[in-house]
Enzyme design. Structure first.
Site, mmCIF file in Angstrom:
data_model
loop_
_atom_site.group_PDB
_atom_site.id
_atom_site.type_symbol
_atom_site.label_atom_id
_atom_site.label_comp_id
_atom_site.label_asym_id
_atom_site.label_seq_id
_atom_site.Cartn_x
_atom_site.Cartn_y
_atom_site.Cartn_z
ATOM 1 N N LYS A 182 0.536 -0.873 0.186
ATOM 2 C CA LYS A 182 -0.026 0.378 -0.182
ATOM 3 C C LYS A 182 1.076 2.000 0.236
ATOM 4 O O LYS A 182 0.632 2.708 -0.866
ATOM 5 C CB LYS A 182 -0.468 -0.284 1.511
ATOM 6 C CG LYS A 182 -1.511 -1.298 1.031
ATOM 7 C CD LYS A 182 -2.890 -1.125 2.470
ATOM 8 C CE LYS A 182 -4.004 -2.594 2.485
ATOM 9 N NZ LYS A 182 -2.943 -3.662 2.919
ATOM 10 N N CYS A 360 -8.306 -6.882 8.080
ATOM 11 C CA CYS A 360 -8.526 -7.825 7.050
ATOM 12 C C CYS A 360 -9.465 -8.859 7.588
ATOM 13 O O CYS A 360 -9.376 -9.906 7.656
ATOM 14 C CB CYS A 360 -7.353 -8.495 6.342
ATOM 15 S SG CYS A 360 -6.491 -9.038 7.436
#
Length: 902
Positions: A182, A360
């Site tokens: 990311k 997540c």
């Protein structure tokens, strides 16, 4: 932004906001593990997320293996160029395959990812192994991954950066950044449109500077038209933004460096701190005319990404161990840490800025509950607004966030509200339940595996409306104070007991003041653990970010680093619950020892040292710390020292490369205590320089910044510049180098010869074999120069422009590229896999009387067979051994290829 490779890439895994990672347990085979966990399934079934049919689809998908996915990286222009090769060469071959009477499904682009730069492949492995086109496709993926042009990244992991609305020039913080997938997206966004802007600036000033520019003005205007919304022109088109990537684990912070280094960004800083109490970053004082300098100015962020440690049950498709390891206590134990990270993120954000919170995990205790608790602590929805993202990323299938949910406690009991458990809450706290004051939590985003064949993920986009002061943590999250001895004695004496039985009084004491087995100790002390060692018999907690096979984190404590709130005032003494710590300790008193360093391998490089616990300068200790690493100590990081603009070594560089005076000269630095350029010179952006200089000796732990721009090189003539341009820094500086050190190439056939043949001869008639560049390289002075590959039209022309480093030695020429980069480029540009040839080896063997045909390995890879003295500067300048080992696969090989011993 560069496009150079820097080593193999991994998926987006791990955690960044909580302690160091211990040795990973053996991974279970995905197919062999039985994917059944009653509590796991019971909890999500009772949440009522889906109807019966969709519920069955959800669990069936979660039990299937996750498809492969990848993303094209680097600047937009280069990423699109590599993507076109995939679409034009490999996809048609795969689409022609028939298996069991039907066409095999080829890799497909992710519909919601911009410019089709993210792809996935769902073809089963047994089919992939049967057909040659898949083998060629796999070679392409491996080659481009090694070169740094492709990143293996899970699809849902790509979402959060796309929702941040990052513009060039913004200041961005990634709080829990490792392993860096990311972060790489954030860097690309901060540098968006930079190459087109710089070329536009060069076209505007070329008449004044008399410098050649490529491509032509029409192409530049087209690029600017595409990027016209990117407004960052204040620094000659260079990006003025900053990305700070942080990870609490020292080793993972260096993994992060390795993953992002290939982007060659001078606008990246990597730090090593606990995200729950990330320290405020000071900026230089402002001198205003006629006024006193502005003191105590601190950096605020336009965007913050908090991809926090989580239980990771959304990763069950790639982490099969989720099925056997899932427990309700995983989420409960992580909730306090997640809230603290999000609150700290909001504190450091500018008013009007955004914080993206993501996990997540599909558990609402880690998702909506954390968002609600953080908003409540920061003053409510009037100060922190949940952004509605339903219209963003068209094509992405998602579900809204939950407004109501139940909480499963450690033993499996399910509770609907706080009132059911408040008398005996155990580890549960009120904030884990739905908030009393309704919030628009439906604006959060839930991505479930069955919606688009992905993993599970949660994202919330928060906008900070005004400055905030975070409230103290809820009383329900604290340990109750111990009952005083006098009070306990009075209460015991007031009770009717059998004095002959001492056990009776002990039982009475236990009733009044139960033994302090503090189950919530990690909740209270996480924000105060950064530097010191784990207590000998203390049990570590086990927060995990994206890998359930990550083991428990160690407890850490710290000598407090100053953390500032929005208003730059110190909290009063005794305000322990404030995020501002008093008093701030001087940097010289900070103990920056780290427990995870004890698990690092022994250093191999000679210039590695261990910092003494007193943090005093090594020069004044009288002890040689080289190569030593004591238990509980962090490897010594060399300081960042900026060079004066008129430094003699820099002046040599300016003159040799005819460096444009428009290129900034106050941003070059070295990484050693003396502040002298010994082996390497780095370059950073202006804001990065300001941050480093203003926070020197404050205790902030910077582990990386800047791009390696110049490397000291042995030369064969006295008047040759000893500083060659490093491949990392080439994209940053190439546009500002004078024509005297530029070689232009337009034919693919010419470049192919340079890629295949190492050290082709230039002297004598050798230059005639080098095609269009032969005459130019024959006449150019010895030393480093830049090979500019220009775009053109025709079969022998290039479809994109790029630059490569070139070294002109006394008798030969050589591209300064690692072998893996050479092979990747041959495969990408020519669709060839050919052995590389070392002409210098052939010539050396010939001088020894060995016929060319018998020269060993004359047309094969020759690493490790260079003569003595040809390999220079193997040990990096500054940094540490961990990073040196990660980078050895590229830098050492290039340095070996620089000089031919004639």
């Amino acid at each position: 932004m560069g496009r150079r490779g820097g080593g193999k890439r991994g998926g987006d895994r791990g955690r960044g906001g909580q302690g160091p990672r211990t040795q990973r347990p053996q991974r279970s085979d995905y197919e062999e593990l039985i994917k059944i966990n009653d509590r796991f399934e019971d909890y999500y079934n009772q949440l009522g997320l889906f109807d019966h049919v969709e519920k069955e689809n959800f669990w069936a998908t979660l039990r299937r293996e996750l498809p492969n996915s990848f993303r094209f990286t680097g600047s937009k222009g280069h990423a699109v160029a590599v993507q076109k090769i995939l679409k034009g060469r490999y996809i048609p071959e795969i689409e022609s395959i028939e298996y069991n009477g039907s066409t095999v499904e080829a890799p497909t682009p992710i519909p919601w990812f911009p410019h089709q730069l993210a792809w996935q492949m769902t073809t089963p492995k047994h089919v992939v192994r049967k057909f040659a086109p898949f083998k060629s496709f796999q070679q392409f993926l491996v080659s481009e991954t090694c070169a740094g042009n492709i990143s293996r990244q899970e699809i849902v992991s790509m979402i959060p950066p796309l929702l941040m609305d990052i513009k060039p020039g913004m200041v961005v913080l990634d709080l829990c950044a490792a392993p860096g997938s990311k972060t790489a997206q954030l860097i690309e966004m901060v540098h968006g449109g930079e190459e087109a802007r710089i070329r536009k600036v060069l076209h505007d000033i070329k008449q004044n500077d008399g410098r050649g520019v490529s491509p032509n003005g029409e192409v530049v205007n087209e690029e600017i038209e595409e990027e016209k919304e990117q407004d960052d022109w204040s620094d000659q088109g260079r990006s003025t933004g900053l990305v700070i990537a942080n990870d609490v684990d020292y080793k993972r912070a260096h993994m992060l460096i390795h993953q992002t280094k290939r982007l060659n960004s001078p606008n990246l800083l990597v730090t090593n701190h606990d995200a729950t109490m990330y320290p405020s970053i000071k900026l230089p004082s402002e001198n205003r005319s006629g006024q006193k300098p502005v003191q105590n100015k601190y950096l605020k962020f336009d965007r913050v990404l908090a991809d926090v440690p989580c239980s990771g049950d959304g990763t069950a498709r790639k982490n099969a161990n989720v099925w056997k390891d899932w427990l309700p206590g995983n989420a409960i134990g992580l909730f306090p840490t997640q809230v603290r990270i999000l609150v700290r993120a909001l504190q450091m954000t500018k008013a009007g800025g955004r914080v993206i919170y993501s996990t997540c995990s599909m558990n609402p205790v880690e998702d909506e509950a954390v968002v609600a608790a953080a908003i409540e602590r920061c003053g409510g929805p009037a100060k922190v607004h949940i952004v509605d993202c339903k219209d963003l990323l068209p094509g992405l299938m998602r579900k809204p966030g939950l407004s109501t949910w139940n909480v499963m406690e450690k033993l499996g009991s399910i509770h609907e509200s706080w009132t059911q458990v408040q008398d005996d809450p155990g580890k549960l706290v009120e904030g884990m339940f739905p908030p009393k004051v309704p919030l628009p939590l439906d604006r959060c985003m839930r991505v479930y595996p069955h919606l688009q064949d992905t993993g599970g993920f949660f994202i919330a986009v928060l906008e900070k409306k005004v400055e905030i002061r975070a409230k103290p943590e809820s009383e329900s999250q604290r340990i109750e104070p111990k009952t005083s001895i006098i009070s306990a004695v009075d209460k015991i004496n007031a009770r009717p007991t059998n004095d002959s039985l001492s056990a009776t009084k002990i039982d009475a004491l236990d009733d009044i003041a139960p033994p302090q087995i503090n189950e919530n100790a990690e909740i209270l002390t996480t924000a105060a653990r950064q530097n010191q060692e784990i207590a000998p018999n203390e049990e570590p907690v086990s927060p995990r970010k994206h890998q359930l096979d990550d083991q428990a984190d160690t407890y850490m404590s710290t000598k407090r680093i100053k953390v500032r709130d929005e208003v730059d005032e110190a909290a009063p003494r005794g305000g322990e619950d404030r995020e501002v710590h008093w008093p701030p300790p001087p940097g010289a008193q900070l103990d920056i020892s780290r427990p995870e360093a004890a698990n690092l391998p022994e250093p191999e490089s000679e210039d590695k040292t261990v910092i003494p616990a007193s943090n005093q300068s090594l020069e004044h200790t009288g002890i040689d710390y080289k190569g030593r690493r004591n238990a509980g100590q962090q490897p010594f990081e060399e300081p960042f020292k900026y060079l004066v603009t008129n430094h003699p070594e820099l002046q040599t560089i300016y003159d040799f490369y005819n460096l444009s005076p428009r290129f900034p000269r106050d941003r070059f630095m070295v990484r050693n205590a003396t502040g002298n350029p010994v082996k390497s010179i780095y370059y950073t952006s202006a804001l990065t320089r300001d941050v480093l200089t203003a926070n020197e000796a404050t205790g902030l732990k910077f582990v990386h910044c800047g791009v390696k721009m110049f490397v000291r090189q042995d030369v064969q003539r006295e008047n040759t510049c000893r500083w060659r341009i490093q491949t990392d820094g080439l994209p940053v500086i190439e546009a500002w180098v004078g024509e005297e050190r530029v070689v232009r190439l337009r034919k693919k056939s010419t470049l192919r010869g340079l890629l295949v043949e190492m050290f082709p001869k230039v002297t004598g008639d050798g230059w005639k074999e080098l095609g269009e560049i032969g005459e130019r390289v024959r006449d150019i002075d010895l030393g480093c120069c830049i090979l500019k590959i220009e775009k053109g039209i025709g079969d022998d022309a290039f479809s994109e422009r790029f630059v490569l480093p070139l070294w002109r030695s006394l008798h030969s020429l050589n591209l300064m590229l690692p072998k893996e980069d050479r092979k990747a480029m041959l495969l990408r540009l020519y669709n060839e896999i050919v052995p590389l040839q070392d002409s210098s080896k052939v010539r050396r063997e010939s001088r020894k009387g060995i016929p060319n045909g018998n020269a060993p390995n004359a047309s094969s890879d020759v690493e490790g067979q260079m003569p003595d003295g040809a390999r220079m500067d193997n040990a990096p300048d500054g940094g540490n051994d961990l990073q040196a080992n990660l980078d050895a696969t590229s830098d050492e090989e290039v340095e070996a290829d620089v000089k031919e011993v004639d």
